[in-house]
Structure formats: structure tokens, C-alpha cells
Design an enzyme around this catalytic site. Sequence first.
Site, PDB file in Angstrom:
ATOM      1  N   LEU A  58     -14.554  -7.573  10.548  1.00 17.76           N
ATOM      2  CA  LEU A  58     -12.840  -7.386  11.099  1.00 17.76           C
ATOM      3  C   LEU A  58     -12.150  -6.337  10.502  1.00 17.76           C
ATOM      4  CD1 LEU A  58     -11.994 -10.948  12.350  1.00 17.76           C
ATOM      5  CD2 LEU A  58     -12.959  -9.704  13.868  1.00 17.76           C
ATOM      6  N   ASP A  59     -11.813  -5.060  11.300  1.00 14.57           N
ATOM      7  CA  ASP A  59     -11.227  -4.806  11.053  1.00 14.57           C
ATOM      8  C   ASP A  59      -9.816  -5.350  10.644  1.00 14.57           C
ATOM      9  OD1 ASP A  59     -12.617  -2.819  11.665  1.00 14.57           O
ATOM     10  OD2 ASP A  59     -11.472  -1.870  13.429  1.00 14.57           O
ATOM     11  N   PRO A  60      -8.607  -4.682   9.615  1.00 10.98           N
ATOM     12  CA  PRO A  60      -7.433  -5.606   9.135  1.00 10.98           C
ATOM     13  C   PRO A  60      -6.070  -5.807  10.522  1.00 10.98           C
ATOM     14  CG  PRO A  60      -7.814  -3.502   7.537  1.00 10.98           C
ATOM     15  CD  PRO A  60      -9.505  -3.613   8.852  1.00 10.98           C
TER      16      PRO A  60
END
Length: 309
Positions: free
Chosen positions: A46-48
Site C-alpha cells: 500500500l502507498d504511504p
Amino acid sequence: MPVKRRESRYNGVLIVDKPQDFTSFDVVAKLRGILRERRIGHGGTLDPMATGVLPVFVGGATRAADMAAAQAKAYDACFALGYATDTQDSTGAETARSDRRAALADVQAAVDAMRGEQMQVPPMYSAVKVDGRRLYDLARQGVEVARAARPITVHEAELLAFDEQTQCGRLRVVCSKGTYVRTLLHDLGERLGTYAVMTALRRTASGRYTLAQSHTLADIQRAADEDRIASLLLPTDSLFAAYPAVHIDDYGLARAQNGAFIAPPHVTGLPAQAGALCRVYHRGEFWMLGRVDELERGGLALFYEKRFR
């Protein structure tokens, strides 16, 4: 003498509600400290910026992490029309702006057009490697390179809300592994003759795992302090609940441990079709993932696919 690997203190699947501004690796590193366990891996980056469902695999269950990553994911995403950024989301630097405004009916039609199999060019700010280098490393140096489009599938796309005055909306997407939702939204802007950025992203499901099964890092830390981590762990075979269960006898287990096929007399519940994947149990304990296949001499047998013990 070879060093004997320490037995894992925990084995199973921990569903984390990833907080914003953490990378998936940050979550794994944090959990290694909380659980005092090195064998931990996650099942789908997951992206930050994103929050939500991040399956984390502990102990022997880490062998299943790649299979979780390959499953479909569901997201709720917020977006804004009218401008673009270098990251395709609201955390990036603005690169373009448009005064063109979209009507609700047009946005609905553009979201409907998202569905189906398609080719997607990964964004520069992504972990994809080109010639051995991560795209985000190149992007941070101001370098843009050609990226090959990759096949993805958008199984479902539903517009949940759109405000014509603010030009902001929210949608739900169910998509295949490797899909960049922010790129879907970038392309949505192009379909509407304007620009679009993602302003928020929450993963609501990863395969069979949902937000209802997830725990925050604070919850997990509290459980560790109270010595009840085991109560948060789902069994490894929960990942394969859609597959039929078969049971092998002692002789079948000995064959499985040697990587040999197991003949039908030693398997209870063997499916009758070649290619079927099965959850394999011995004396009530999940042992491995098996595959039904044909023998050279004819007939079906159970073959070793992947072991989790």
C-alpha cells in the site's frame, strides 16, 4: 554444523489497518519489534498515503504472502478534478491545471468505462523496476523513463458521490493485482477532458480479508502487552477458504514430506477434476496446499503445491 532456525513464536495471518504515512515495510518493521519475530511479510503493498487492509503473515504463514498479494483488492478512493500532480495524488507537486468542469452524468459514464481488462502504464512514483532501478528513485531525481504498459482488470467500479460545485468525488473499485488506483483516476481525468488526482485511498478488502477483521497498530501493541497476540491471528488456511479441504493419512503425510504425489486411497475428499487446488490436512492440522493432477499411468492423484509447516 548447520544452525537450527528458531521456531516462530506465532504463526498465522494478522490483518492490519495500515495508518496513513506508513509504508507497508514500515508496518512490517514495527510488527517485528512488537511481536519479537523476524519471519514477517505483507501480502500486497500500500502507498504511504493509503490506509486500510494490509494482510501480514507471521512465522510459517509467510510462505503464503505472495499468494495473498496476487488476489483482487477493493478500495474506496476520493478524487479531485481540475489539476494534475507529478505523483498522480494530492501529495505531489502540481504540474497542470484546467478550468474545464465535469457534469455528474459525464463522471458517471467515465467511471463505468473503467471496468474490464485493460493495459495500464505504471506511474513514475511507483516501486516498479526499470533496468534494475525503482521508478520512484528516478522520479525523485527528475528523470522520467518509458514504462511498459501492464495488463490489469477492473472487476467493479462504482461512483459513490460527486459534487459538481467542488468537482470532488468518491468511488469504489475492485481490481486485480498491480493496479494503481491513482493512475485509474488520472485516466479518469483524461476521459473527462481535464485532470484528476487522488486525494485519499482506503483499502477495504484484500482477497477474503476485510476491514472488519483488521486491527490498528495500537490494538496490536496492546494485545502484545497483555500477551494475547494469538487471539488476533487468523489461521494460515483462512487465505484458502475457497478451496476444498482434503485429509491425508500417515502414509500420505510421509509422501507429502518427501514431495511425492499421494494416491487416492490415502486421501479423503479428493476432487475429481485435474488442476483443482485443495487445502490439505493431516490429523486435523493444515499442512499444505495440494493440486489434483493426472498420473502418467492414468488416474488422478494429489500433488504437493506449497507447504506451510
